[in-house]
Design a protein around this motif. Structure first.
Motif, PDB file in Angstrom:
ATOM      1  N   ALA A 183      -7.604   6.640 -14.653  1.00  0.00           N
ATOM      2  CA  ALA A 183      -7.395   5.783 -13.662  1.00  0.00           C
ATOM      3  C   ALA A 183      -7.752   4.552 -14.235  1.00  0.00           C
ATOM      4  O   ALA A 183      -7.189   3.341 -13.844  1.00  0.00           O
ATOM      5  N   ALA A 184      -8.279   4.295 -15.432  1.00  0.00           N
ATOM      6  CA  ALA A 184      -8.455   3.069 -16.095  1.00  0.00           C
ATOM      7  C   ALA A 184      -7.390   2.447 -16.625  1.00  0.00           C
ATOM      8  O   ALA A 184      -6.864   1.125 -16.635  1.00  0.00           O
ATOM      9  N   GLN A 185      -6.240   3.665 -17.079  1.00  0.00           N
ATOM     10  CA  GLN A 185      -4.888   3.075 -17.456  1.00  0.00           C
ATOM     11  C   GLN A 185      -4.039   2.478 -16.335  1.00  0.00           C
ATOM     12  O   GLN A 185      -3.399   1.385 -16.381  1.00  0.00           O
ATOM     13  N   LEU A 186      -4.246   3.258 -15.077  1.00  0.00           N
ATOM     14  CA  LEU A 186      -3.391   2.707 -13.971  1.00  0.00           C
ATOM     15  C   LEU A 186      -3.921   1.376 -13.359  1.00  0.00           C
ATOM     16  O   LEU A 186      -3.044   0.747 -13.186  1.00  0.00           O
ATOM     17  N   LYS A 187      -5.255   1.045 -13.572  1.00  0.00           N
ATOM     18  CA  LYS A 187      -5.713  -0.042 -13.161  1.00  0.00           C
ATOM     19  C   LYS A 187      -5.445  -1.194 -14.121  1.00  0.00           C
ATOM     20  O   LYS A 187      -4.756  -2.317 -13.600  1.00  0.00           O
ATOM     21  N   THR A 188      -5.483  -0.834 -15.253  1.00  0.00           N
ATOM     22  CA  THR A 188      -4.956  -1.848 -16.443  1.00  0.00           C
ATOM     23  C   THR A 188      -3.355  -2.048 -16.280  1.00  0.00           C
ATOM     24  O   THR A 188      -2.937  -3.371 -16.422  1.00  0.00           O
ATOM     25  N   MET A 189      -2.569  -1.226 -16.167  1.00  0.00           N
ATOM     26  CA  MET A 189      -1.374  -1.287 -15.730  1.00  0.00           C
ATOM     27  C   MET A 189      -1.061  -2.382 -14.550  1.00  0.00           C
ATOM     28  O   MET A 189      -0.065  -3.073 -14.756  1.00  0.00           O
ATOM     29  N   GLN A 190      -1.706  -2.050 -13.706  1.00  0.00           N
ATOM     30  CA  GLN A 190      -1.306  -2.842 -12.439  1.00  0.00           C
ATOM     31  C   GLN A 190      -1.743  -4.312 -12.649  1.00  0.00           C
ATOM     32  O   GLN A 190      -0.994  -5.088 -12.098  1.00  0.00           O
TER      33      GLN A 190
ATOM     34  N   PHE B  64      -5.807  -2.071 -25.434  1.00  0.00           N
ATOM     35  CA  PHE B  64      -7.219  -1.247 -26.211  1.00  0.00           C
ATOM     36  C   PHE B  64      -7.072  -0.073 -25.102  1.00  0.00           C
ATOM     37  O   PHE B  64      -7.751   1.053 -25.518  1.00  0.00           O
ATOM     38  N   ILE B  65      -6.917  -0.279 -23.697  1.00  0.00           N
ATOM     39  CA  ILE B  65      -7.259   0.880 -22.632  1.00  0.00           C
ATOM     40  C   ILE B  65      -6.263   2.013 -22.999  1.00  0.00           C
ATOM     41  O   ILE B  65      -6.586   3.066 -22.970  1.00  0.00           O
ATOM     42  N   PHE B  66      -5.220   1.902 -23.644  1.00  0.00           N
ATOM     43  CA  PHE B  66      -4.084   2.718 -23.931  1.00  0.00           C
ATOM     44  C   PHE B  66      -4.309   3.294 -25.369  1.00  0.00           C
ATOM     45  O   PHE B  66      -3.731   4.334 -25.387  1.00  0.00           O
ATOM     46  N   HIS B  67      -5.094   2.774 -26.258  1.00  0.00           N
ATOM     47  CA  HIS B  67      -5.218   3.237 -27.445  1.00  0.00           C
ATOM     48  C   HIS B  67      -6.281   4.309 -27.509  1.00  0.00           C
ATOM     49  O   HIS B  67      -7.513   4.143 -26.685  1.00  0.00           O
ATOM     50  N   LYS B  68      -5.994   5.517 -28.212  1.00  0.00           N
ATOM     51  CA  LYS B  68      -6.992   6.416 -28.228  1.00  0.00           C
ATOM     52  C   LYS B  68      -7.636   6.246 -29.848  1.00  0.00           C
ATOM     53  O   LYS B  68      -6.829   6.218 -30.607  1.00  0.00           O
ATOM     54  N   PHE B  69      -8.918   6.244 -29.605  1.00  0.00           N
ATOM     55  CA  PHE B  69      -9.725   6.036 -30.987  1.00  0.00           C
ATOM     56  C   PHE B  69      -9.990   7.479 -31.427  1.00  0.00           C
ATOM     57  O   PHE B  69     -10.433   8.367 -30.792  1.00  0.00           O
TER      58      PHE B  69
ATOM     59  N   TYR C 174       0.811  -1.271  -0.007  1.00  0.00           N
ATOM     60  CA  TYR C 174       0.006  -0.117   0.009  1.00  0.00           C
ATOM     61  C   TYR C 174       0.923   1.325  -0.077  1.00  0.00           C
ATOM     62  O   TYR C 174       0.323   2.242  -0.572  1.00  0.00           O
ATOM     63  N   CYS C 175       1.884   1.009   0.713  1.00  0.00           N
ATOM     64  CA  CYS C 175       2.685   2.363   0.843  1.00  0.00           C
ATOM     65  C   CYS C 175       3.457   2.791  -0.609  1.00  0.00           C
ATOM     66  O   CYS C 175       4.055   3.558  -0.625  1.00  0.00           O
ATOM     67  N   LEU C 176       3.602   1.899  -1.512  1.00  0.00           N
ATOM     68  CA  LEU C 176       3.943   1.869  -2.889  1.00  0.00           C
ATOM     69  C   LEU C 176       2.860   2.234  -3.836  1.00  0.00           C
ATOM     70  O   LEU C 176       3.103   2.841  -4.905  1.00  0.00           O
ATOM     71  N   ALA C 177       1.593   1.325  -3.777  1.00  0.00           N
ATOM     72  CA  ALA C 177       0.808   1.712  -4.799  1.00  0.00           C
ATOM     73  C   ALA C 177       0.018   2.730  -4.645  1.00  0.00           C
ATOM     74  O   ALA C 177      -0.411   3.399  -5.797  1.00  0.00           O
ATOM     75  N   VAL C 178      -0.390   3.446  -3.429  1.00  0.00           N
ATOM     76  CA  VAL C 178      -1.133   4.739  -3.263  1.00  0.00           C
ATOM     77  C   VAL C 178      -0.113   5.816  -3.965  1.00  0.00           C
ATOM     78  O   VAL C 178      -0.649   6.547  -4.631  1.00  0.00           O
ATOM     79  N   PRO C 179       1.040   6.086  -3.715  1.00  0.00           N
ATOM     80  CA  PRO C 179       1.687   7.078  -4.522  1.00  0.00           C
ATOM     81  C   PRO C 179       1.924   6.610  -5.956  1.00  0.00           C
ATOM     82  O   PRO C 179       1.755   7.623  -6.768  1.00  0.00           O
ATOM     83  N   ALA C 180       1.962   5.500  -6.230  1.00  0.00           N
ATOM     84  CA  ALA C 180       2.121   5.049  -7.721  1.00  0.00           C
ATOM     85  C   ALA C 180       0.818   5.610  -8.495  1.00  0.00           C
ATOM     86  O   ALA C 180       0.780   6.195  -9.615  1.00  0.00           O
ATOM     87  N   ASN C 181      -0.298   5.300  -7.885  1.00  0.00           N
ATOM     88  CA  ASN C 181      -1.681   6.022  -8.522  1.00  0.00           C
ATOM     89  C   ASN C 181      -1.530   7.475  -8.518  1.00  0.00           C
ATOM     90  O   ASN C 181      -2.158   8.009  -9.311  1.00  0.00           O
ATOM     91  N   ARG C 182      -1.197   8.167  -7.286  1.00  0.00           N
ATOM     92  CA  ARG C 182      -1.464   9.478  -7.166  1.00  0.00           C
ATOM     93  C   ARG C 182      -0.422  10.139  -8.151  1.00  0.00           C
ATOM     94  O   ARG C 182      -0.880  11.037  -8.759  1.00  0.00           O
ATOM     95  N   ILE C 183       0.751   9.857  -8.414  1.00  0.00           N
ATOM     96  CA  ILE C 183       1.720  10.412  -9.180  1.00  0.00           C
ATOM     97  C   ILE C 183       1.367   9.983 -10.696  1.00  0.00           C
ATOM     98  O   ILE C 183       1.434  10.755 -11.554  1.00  0.00           O
TER      99      ILE C 183
END
Length: 117
Positions: free
Chosen positions: A68-75, A112-117, A52-61
């Protein structure tokens, strides 16, 4: 050389590190089936605190440049890679062709989450 603290790269590195801790917290105990469940839970919570000490800053940064969808997909993709390595090296469970195909399909879907249509 890329700046490791940039909001593009730092979240990836932090998510990799956080997933190492979380995968360990979830699965390390499978080799210790005789250890009482309450001890396993307590130890896993301590390990997960670091996640948690790493994931929370990862998402904030990361939210500075990723949705948020790209961050979750990356995770999720990072989780699969970390789990595959952990499973093979620590648990000594072989990965078969079916795992490779499944992980590839998930990674393809993630693209597909990272692709811009």
């Amino acid at each position: 050389m890329p700046n490791l603290l940039s909001p593009v790269i730092a979240p990836v590195l932090l998510l990799i590190a956080s997933n190492v801790f979380m995968t360990t917290a979830w699965y390390w105990h499978l080799k210790f089936a005789t250890t009482s469940l309450w001890k396993v839970i307590l130890i896993s919570w301590v390990i997960a605190l670091f996640e948690y000490c790493l994931a929370v800053p990862a998402n904030r940064i990361g939210h500075q440049v990723y949705s948020a969808a790209q961050l979750k997909t990356m995770q999720e993709v990072i989780t699969l890679v970390v789990f595959a390595i952990f499973s093979a090296l620590y648990l000594k469970e072989p990965l078969g062709w079916n795992h490779l195909v499944g992980f590839t399909l998930i990674a393809g879907g993630a693209a597909f989450i990272f692709h811009k249509f």
